[in-house]
Design an enzyme around this catalytic site. Structure first.
Site, mmCIF file in Angstrom:
data_model
loop_
_atom_site.group_PDB
_atom_site.id
_atom_site.type_symbol
_atom_site.label_atom_id
_atom_site.label_comp_id
_atom_site.label_asym_id
_atom_site.label_seq_id
_atom_site.Cartn_x
_atom_site.Cartn_y
_atom_site.Cartn_z
ATOM 1 N N LYS A 116 0.830 -1.216 0.000
ATOM 2 C CA LYS A 116 0.000 0.000 0.000
ATOM 3 C C LYS A 116 0.854 1.251 0.000
ATOM 4 O O LYS A 116 0.503 2.245 -0.645
ATOM 5 C CB LYS A 116 -0.937 0.009 1.217
ATOM 6 C CG LYS A 116 -2.104 -0.944 1.071
ATOM 7 C CD LYS A 116 -3.204 -0.620 2.065
ATOM 8 C CE LYS A 116 -4.406 -1.515 1.845
ATOM 9 N NZ LYS A 116 -5.429 -1.339 2.879
ATOM 10 N N LYS A 199 -4.727 -9.881 -6.355
ATOM 11 C CA LYS A 199 -5.905 -10.184 -5.527
ATOM 12 C C LYS A 199 -7.062 -9.236 -5.862
ATOM 13 O O LYS A 199 -6.833 -8.044 -6.076
ATOM 14 C CB LYS A 199 -5.506 -10.004 -4.051
ATOM 15 C CG LYS A 199 -6.535 -10.491 -3.063
ATOM 16 C CD LYS A 199 -6.249 -9.956 -1.674
ATOM 17 C CE LYS A 199 -6.572 -8.484 -1.581
ATOM 18 N NZ LYS A 199 -6.631 -7.920 -0.239
ATOM 19 N N LYS A 202 -11.327 -4.302 -3.017
ATOM 20 C CA LYS A 202 -12.370 -3.276 -3.108
ATOM 21 C C LYS A 202 -11.778 -1.888 -3.288
ATOM 22 O O LYS A 202 -12.482 -0.956 -3.633
ATOM 23 C CB LYS A 202 -13.332 -3.345 -1.925
ATOM 24 C CG LYS A 202 -12.701 -3.133 -0.561
ATOM 25 C CD LYS A 202 -13.768 -3.194 0.525
ATOM 26 C CE LYS A 202 -13.348 -3.962 1.748
ATOM 27 N NZ LYS A 202 -12.082 -3.564 2.350
HETATM 28 P P1 TYM Z 1 -10.419 -6.154 4.187
HETATM 29 O O1 TYM Z 1 -11.411 -5.103 4.498
HETATM 30 O O2 TYM Z 1 -9.398 -5.883 3.141
HETATM 31 O O3 TYM Z 1 -11.135 -7.494 3.753
HETATM 32 C C1 TYM Z 1 -12.146 -8.052 4.546
HETATM 33 C C2 TYM Z 1 -12.141 -9.566 4.496
HETATM 34 O O4 TYM Z 1 -12.285 -10.054 3.159
HETATM 35 C C3 TYM Z 1 -11.210 -10.932 2.835
HETATM 36 N N1 TYM Z 1 -10.859 -10.717 1.429
HETATM 37 C C4 TYM Z 1 -10.790 -11.677 0.509
HETATM 38 N N2 TYM Z 1 -11.005 -13.000 0.559
HETATM 39 C C5 TYM Z 1 -10.858 -13.706 -0.592
HETATM 40 N N3 TYM Z 1 -10.498 -13.148 -1.777
HETATM 41 C C6 TYM Z 1 -10.278 -11.823 -1.876
HETATM 42 N N4 TYM Z 1 -9.923 -11.274 -3.022
HETATM 43 C C7 TYM Z 1 -10.418 -11.022 -0.688
HETATM 44 N N5 TYM Z 1 -10.276 -9.691 -0.456
HETATM 45 C C8 TYM Z 1 -10.543 -9.530 0.861
HETATM 46 C C9 TYM Z 1 -10.082 -10.517 3.760
HETATM 47 O O5 TYM Z 1 -9.149 -11.556 3.948
HETATM 48 C C10 TYM Z 1 -10.819 -10.155 5.020
HETATM 49 O O6 TYM Z 1 -11.112 -11.308 5.780
HETATM 50 N N6 TYM Z 1 -7.227 -5.959 7.964
HETATM 51 C C11 TYM Z 1 -8.517 -6.429 7.565
HETATM 52 C C12 TYM Z 1 -9.652 -5.830 8.366
HETATM 53 C C13 TYM Z 1 -9.557 -6.014 9.846
HETATM 54 C C14 TYM Z 1 -9.771 -7.226 10.538
HETATM 55 C C15 TYM Z 1 -9.635 -6.882 11.929
HETATM 56 C C16 TYM Z 1 -10.031 -8.534 10.145
HETATM 57 C C17 TYM Z 1 -9.334 -5.046 10.762
HETATM 58 N N7 TYM Z 1 -9.385 -5.553 12.016
HETATM 59 C C18 TYM Z 1 -9.784 -7.856 12.919
HETATM 60 C C19 TYM Z 1 -10.173 -9.495 11.143
HETATM 61 C C20 TYM Z 1 -10.041 -9.160 12.506
HETATM 62 C C21 TYM Z 1 -8.730 -6.028 6.127
HETATM 63 O O7 TYM Z 1 -8.123 -5.154 5.603
HETATM 64 O O8 TYM Z 1 -9.728 -6.656 5.523
#
Ligand code: TYM
Length: 339
Positions: A116, A199, A202
């Site tokens: 990032k 990947k 969003k």
């Molecule tokens: P974030 O917001 O990027 O994504 C949310 C969840 O979706 C999953 N994900 C995917 N799974 C499969 N294929 C994809 N292309 C894909 N893109 C996203 C992510 O693995 C995630 O589970 N850091 C985290 C948010 C967070 C969090 C937490 C998660 C903050 N605090 C505490 C768990 C526990 C994040 O950026 O997710």
């Protein structure tokens, strides 16, 4: 009430951009599938969404939208606690306590930070982006979560959380449960439709990159029909980078149908080409999203529906978060406040 038989889980999604089919199959779907077995906490991690530039005019609306999508996908607020991270100040406070024991080297190693920050001007990379994994650790540790259902891209952040919890416990005495990542067998890493080597994300805004959970059927179909494949016609799961596009569509199909790889390959053995695969993937995606979108539309008609559910969730989550924070403060040696 906490039922000691049930595993405590916590997870969250950032309210940045539009939620994708990757977020659904990698995260939300497994939350829903297992909710009756879990003592579950799912938050909208809005404090994470401000680690990169954000638009204050839409942050609140996006947070409500993400919460609405959780419910529309099938999270039952009677079983799972749904809340917004910033409504519980304990997240920020524990993040600070943990920040002070986090070695800088651990943060510099995080691949998400490297990716990032490489996309931004060096001067605009914030301290928040670097410290992001500490806030995520605070989210998880506050609830003493035993498991964290996430997609494959969060593995490193989970390792970081475990290391940090162990470090804290070692320095100040047993305080935090050491959590485990819970990653689905199928659909843990859905790739971009326009570039199957990256990947699906969003925060990527290219028009044909991702199917969004709220995309109408025609838009979703168009994106899948235009997805990048190769010049062959063999429809098989494969690790060959040349075949990454077809493999990605097959992974998505597997995640949504729950069929075995063999059954899927047999099913497509008589297909005339990738067009047939794309059509079937598009149909299963559209049919999966249809009821979710209908429920979302109903919920979103009155924003008070979602706000009320969130207010209840905040109460339930805050009770646990405050207790853990109190313990962490005490173990670190702070003077207790007397009212
Ligand atoms: P974030 O917001 O990027 O994504 C949310 C969840 O979706 C999953 N994900 C995917 N799974 C499969 N294929 C994809 N292309 C894909 N893109 C996203 C992510 O693995 C995630 O589970 N850091 C985290 C948010 C967070 C969090 C937490 C998660 C903050 N605090 C505490 C768990 C526990 C994040 O950026 O997710």
């Amino acid at each position: 009430m906490v039922n000691p038989q049930r595993k405590r889980v916590l997870s969250g999604i950032q309210p940045s951009g539009n939620l994708t089919i990757g977020n659904y199959v990698g995260a939300i779907r497994q939350w829903v599938e297992h909710q009756s077995e879990f003592d579950a906490y799912y938050c909208v991690v809005d404090l994470h969404a401000i680690t990169v530039e954000h638009d204050p005019k839409i942050l609140a609306e996006k947070s409500r939208e993400v919460a609405g999508i959780y419910i529309a996908c099938g999270l039952d607020p009677a079983q799972s606690t749904v809340f917004v991270q910033s409504h519980i100040p304990a997240h920020s406070e524990l993040a600070w306590l943990l920040t002070c024991i986090t070695p800088l080297g651990w943060l510099n190693r995080m691949t998400q930070f490297k990716d990032k920050s490489a996309k931004q001007e060096a001067n605009s990379v914030s301290n928040g982006l670097l410290s992001y994994p500490v806030l995520m650790a605070a989210d998880i540790l506050l609830y003493q979560a035993q498991a964290v259902p996430v997609g494959d891209d969060q593995r490193q952040h989970l390792e970081f959380t475990r290391d940090l919890a162990q470090r804290f416990n070692h320095m100040f005495g047993e305080t935090f449960t050491i959590p485990e990542a819970m990653i689905p067998l199928a659909g843990a890493r859905i790739m971009g439709l326009d570039d199957p080597t990256a990947k699906m994300s969003k925060s990527e805004t290219a028009q044909y990159h991702a199917v969004y959970i709220l995309d109408d059927p025609d838009t979703a179909r168009k994106k899948i029909m235009r997805s990048v494949t190769d010049s062959g016609r063999d429809i098989r799961f494969s690790d060959d980078p040349e075949k990454a596009g077809v493999n990605n569509l097959l992974n998505l199909y597997q995640a949504l149908t729950g069929q075995s790889r063999e059954a899927i390959e047999d099913h497509f053995a008589t297909a005339r080409g990738y067009g047939d695969l794309k059509k079937e993937v598009a149909e299963i995606v559209i049919e999966t999203l249809r009821p979710i979108q209908a429920r979302y539309k109903e919920l979103a008609e009155d924003s008070r529906n979602i706000d009320e559910l969130l207010a209840q969730g905040t109460m339930r989550a805050a009770a646990i978060a405050t207790q853990t924070l109190q313990q962490a403060r005490e173990n670190m040696g702070f003077l207790p406040a007397h009212s």
